[in-house]
Design an enzyme around this catalytic site. Structure first.
Site, PDB file in Angstrom:
ATOM      1  N   SER A 163      -8.316   2.316   3.935  1.00 43.55           N
ATOM      2  CA  SER A 163      -8.331   1.683   5.248  1.00 43.55           C
ATOM      3  C   SER A 163      -9.131   2.572   6.191  1.00 43.55           C
ATOM      4  O   SER A 163      -8.785   3.741   6.383  1.00 43.55           O
ATOM      5  CB  SER A 163      -6.885   1.541   5.745  1.00 43.55           C
ATOM      6  N   LYS A 193     -11.054  -1.635   3.548  1.00 41.32           N
ATOM      7  CA  LYS A 193     -10.487  -2.361   4.696  1.00 41.32           C
ATOM      8  C   LYS A 193     -11.062  -1.754   5.957  1.00 41.32           C
ATOM      9  O   LYS A 193     -11.076  -0.526   6.101  1.00 41.32           O
ATOM     10  CB  LYS A 193      -8.967  -2.233   4.658  1.00 41.32           C
ATOM     11  N   LYS A 250     -10.971  -1.972  10.277  1.00 40.25           N
ATOM     12  CA  LYS A 250     -10.213  -2.456  11.427  1.00 40.25           C
ATOM     13  C   LYS A 250     -11.143  -3.251  12.322  1.00 40.25           C
ATOM     14  O   LYS A 250     -12.314  -2.870  12.509  1.00 40.25           O
ATOM     15  CB  LYS A 250      -9.624  -1.270  12.205  1.00 40.25           C
ATOM     16  N   ASP A 276      -8.617  -5.843   9.155  1.00 39.24           N
ATOM     17  CA  ASP A 276      -7.247  -5.771   9.695  1.00 39.24           C
ATOM     18  C   ASP A 276      -7.327  -5.739  11.223  1.00 39.24           C
ATOM     19  O   ASP A 276      -7.920  -4.829  11.802  1.00 39.24           O
ATOM     20  CB  ASP A 276      -6.555  -4.499   9.170  1.00 39.24           C
ATOM     21  N   GLU A 281      -6.081  -9.387   7.755  1.00 39.52           N
ATOM     22  CA  GLU A 281      -4.708  -8.896   7.896  1.00 39.52           C
ATOM     23  C   GLU A 281      -4.256  -9.019   9.347  1.00 39.52           C
ATOM     24  O   GLU A 281      -4.961  -8.593  10.270  1.00 39.52           O
ATOM     25  CB  GLU A 281      -4.685  -7.430   7.433  1.00 39.52           C
ATOM     26  N   ASP A 298       1.129  -8.351   7.748  1.00 38.35           N
ATOM     27  CA  ASP A 298       1.615  -6.968   7.730  1.00 38.35           C
ATOM     28  C   ASP A 298       2.797  -6.902   8.706  1.00 38.35           C
ATOM     29  O   ASP A 298       3.953  -7.159   8.322  1.00 38.35           O
ATOM     30  CB  ASP A 298       0.460  -6.024   8.122  1.00 38.35           C
ATOM     31  N   LYS A 315       5.072  -2.865   3.311  1.00 39.58           N
ATOM     32  CA  LYS A 315       5.233  -1.462   3.691  1.00 39.58           C
ATOM     33  C   LYS A 315       6.715  -1.168   3.591  1.00 39.58           C
ATOM     34  O   LYS A 315       7.525  -1.828   4.243  1.00 39.58           O
ATOM     35  CB  LYS A 315       4.744  -1.223   5.119  1.00 39.58           C
ATOM     36  N   GLY A 349       0.033   1.179   4.029  1.00 40.53           N
ATOM     37  CA  GLY A 349       0.337   2.570   4.354  1.00 40.53           C
ATOM     38  C   GLY A 349       0.547   2.745   5.842  1.00 40.53           C
ATOM     39  O   GLY A 349       0.165   1.889   6.646  1.00 40.53           O
TER      40      GLY A 349
HETATM   41  O1  OSB Z   1      -2.018  -1.814   9.955  1.00 39.90           O
HETATM   42  O2  OSB Z   1      -2.095  -1.109   7.974  1.00 39.90           O
HETATM   43  C1  OSB Z   1      -2.013  -0.879   9.185  1.00 39.90           C
HETATM   44  C2  OSB Z   1      -2.081   2.879   9.786  1.00 39.90           C
HETATM   45  C3  OSB Z   1      -1.104   3.012  10.754  1.00 39.90           C
HETATM   46  C4  OSB Z   1      -0.478   1.881  11.214  1.00 39.90           C
HETATM   47  C5  OSB Z   1      -0.813   0.628  10.721  1.00 39.90           C
HETATM   48  C6  OSB Z   1      -1.784   0.495   9.733  1.00 39.90           C
HETATM   49  C7  OSB Z   1      -2.447   1.639   9.273  1.00 39.90           C
HETATM   50  C8  OSB Z   1      -3.514   1.601   8.293  1.00 39.90           C
HETATM   51  C9  OSB Z   1      -3.772   2.826   7.445  1.00 39.90           C
HETATM   52  O3  OSB Z   1      -4.247   0.650   8.145  1.00 39.90           O
HETATM   53  C10 OSB Z   1      -2.980   2.813   6.201  1.00 39.90           C
HETATM   54  C11 OSB Z   1      -3.010   4.126   5.461  1.00 39.90           C
HETATM   55  O4  OSB Z   1      -4.051   4.506   4.967  1.00 39.90           O
HETATM   56  O5  OSB Z   1      -1.945   4.778   5.386  1.00 39.90           O
HETATM   57 MG    MG Z   2      -2.177  -3.607   8.883  1.00 35.26          MG
END
Ligand code: OSB
Ligand code: MG
Length: 379
Positions: A136, A162, A164, A189, A214, A239, A263, A291
């Site tokens: 991500s 992924k 953002k 995402d 996402e 999510d 998660k 994550g």
């Molecule tokens: O939306 O998946 C998410 C990190 C912190 C809070 C929300 C998210 C994320 C990530 C990173 O996308 C996930 C990771 O690499 O741990």
């Molecule tokens: Mg997410």
């Protein structure tokens, strides 16, 4: 399970590179490691994944710590649970606080697995010896910068990228990425940054053959996502909205998503994760493990749940080195060509390295059996 003592190790870890989402930028990651110690001195570890501020969900670390100290720690010590699958029931009278519950519930699973001398993934019913991982990537200041990051991670072998997105950094950014990487497994995402008023923008994303989008809409929404999914071809993955078996069921029944990101922290622990897994499997909804920028303990818990059969898509469980100069476990998690080998050692599969942890430790709080037995609930 005979828990004698609970330690809450509060850490401040520095992210190797700042991580930006539609709700903010993470530079320091405050981590809490829950350690359950049994009568034989055996320790089980879990990680509380709450953010420092209530930006992803309503939970935040200071509140989660209070919840563990005031409720979930003492309740677990008082309870006579013989198997970690019962911990969720013990906590149930106290509403929500999923990440607080999960921090301690996952530690109970690790402790139980170690008491049995078995790897956690086998206790959970997993059957994979290796798991596929994606990565991500946070928002960058320019398209050129995100394209460089993607190039690096594709070369490292991550099986899914992924990115953002947020309003103003979406269609044109994805177009620029697709011009350079027309075929990589790519997803976006939004972390709940859009509303149905943005439907024209979200429809435009259909052009780019994304694996999924996402959480485009509100962080607790299920109804509007169902409306949106009828209007776009790109599969929606939920999510934030999925924080229990019940609303996973609602989302599946309403058609709010075609994929779910599980998660462990968000849903209150491993028992709830397994329930959602089984429900999704029955309904042909593929899963992947999300994550929360975990340190090694949470990352290993995530890898263990990913070994269940319906975790079909690569998860956000990248290498320790993607997040930290030095993780708190030995050995660290290493993804090679987008694959992490699952350890066969008892419990989560690696040691919490107290020498490493000491370097980032702020404080350790203690809940003793004596204190816990003095507390009265439900009178
Ligand atoms: O939306 O998946 C998410 C990190 C912190 C809070 C929300 C998210 C994320 C990530 C990173 O996308 C996930 C990771 O690499 O741990
Ligand atoms: Mg997410």
């Amino acid at each position: 399970m005979n828990i004698e003592k609970i330690l809450l190790h509060r850490l401040k870890m520095k992210m190797r590179t700042p991580f930006t989402t539609s709700f903010g930028t993470q530079i320091d990651r405050y981590v809490t490691i829950v350690e359950l110690i049994d009568e034989n001195g055996l320790s089980g570890f879990g990680e509380c994944v709450a953010g420092e501020d209530p930006l992803y969900s309503e939970e935040f670390m200071d509140a989660a710590l209070v919840a563990i100290k005031k409720y979930f720690g003492p309740l677990l010590i008082q309870s006579k649970v013989t198997h970690p699958k019962s911990v969720t029931e013990v906590f149930k009278p106290f509403k929500r606080n999923m990440m607080a519950k999960s921090g301690i519930e996952t530690a109970a699973w690790d402790l139980y697995a170690k008491q049995q001398g078995l790897p956690l993934y086998k206790i959970l019913g997993g059957d994979k010896t290796q798991v596929d991982v994606g990565i991500s990537l946070g928002l960058e200041k320019s398209d050129e910068l995100i394209i460089e990051k993607i190039r690096e991670k594709v070369e490292e072998g991550y099986k899914r990228i992924k990115v953002k997105i947020k309003p103003g950094r979406d269609v044109e950014m994805i177009r620029a990425i697709r011009e350079v990487f027309p075929d990589i497994p790519l997803m976006a995402d939004a972390n709940s940054a859009y509303t149905l008023d943005d439907i024209e923008i979200l429809k435009q994303l259909d052009e780019f053959n994304l694996m999924m989008i996402e959480q485009p809409l509100g962080s607790t929404d299920i109804v509007d996502h169902a409306k949106l999914q009828k209007e776009i071809h790109t599969p929606i993955c939920l999510d934030e909205s999925i924080d229990s078996y019940e609303n996973a069921k609602a989302a599946i029944e309403l058609g709010s998503c075609k994929i779910i990101n599980v998660k462990v922290g968000r849903v209150g622990g491993l028992t709830e994760s397994i329930k959602i897994h089984d429900l999704a499997k029955e309904n042909n909804i593929p899963l992947w493990c999300g994550g929360m920028l975990e340190a090694g303990v949470g990352r290993l818990t995530n890898i263990a749940i990913t070994t269940l059969p319906n975790f079909i898509l690569p998860g956000d469980t990248a290498s320790s080195s993607r997040y930290w100069e030095e993780d708190i476990i030995t050995p660290e998690v290493v993804a090679e060509n987008g694959v992490v080998q699952v350890s066969d050692k008892p419990g989560i599969g690696a040691e919490v390295d107290f020498e490493k942890m000491k370097k980032v430790l702020i404080q350790t709080d203690e809940i003793t059996k004596e204190d816990a037995l003095d507390m009265v609930f439900f009178d």
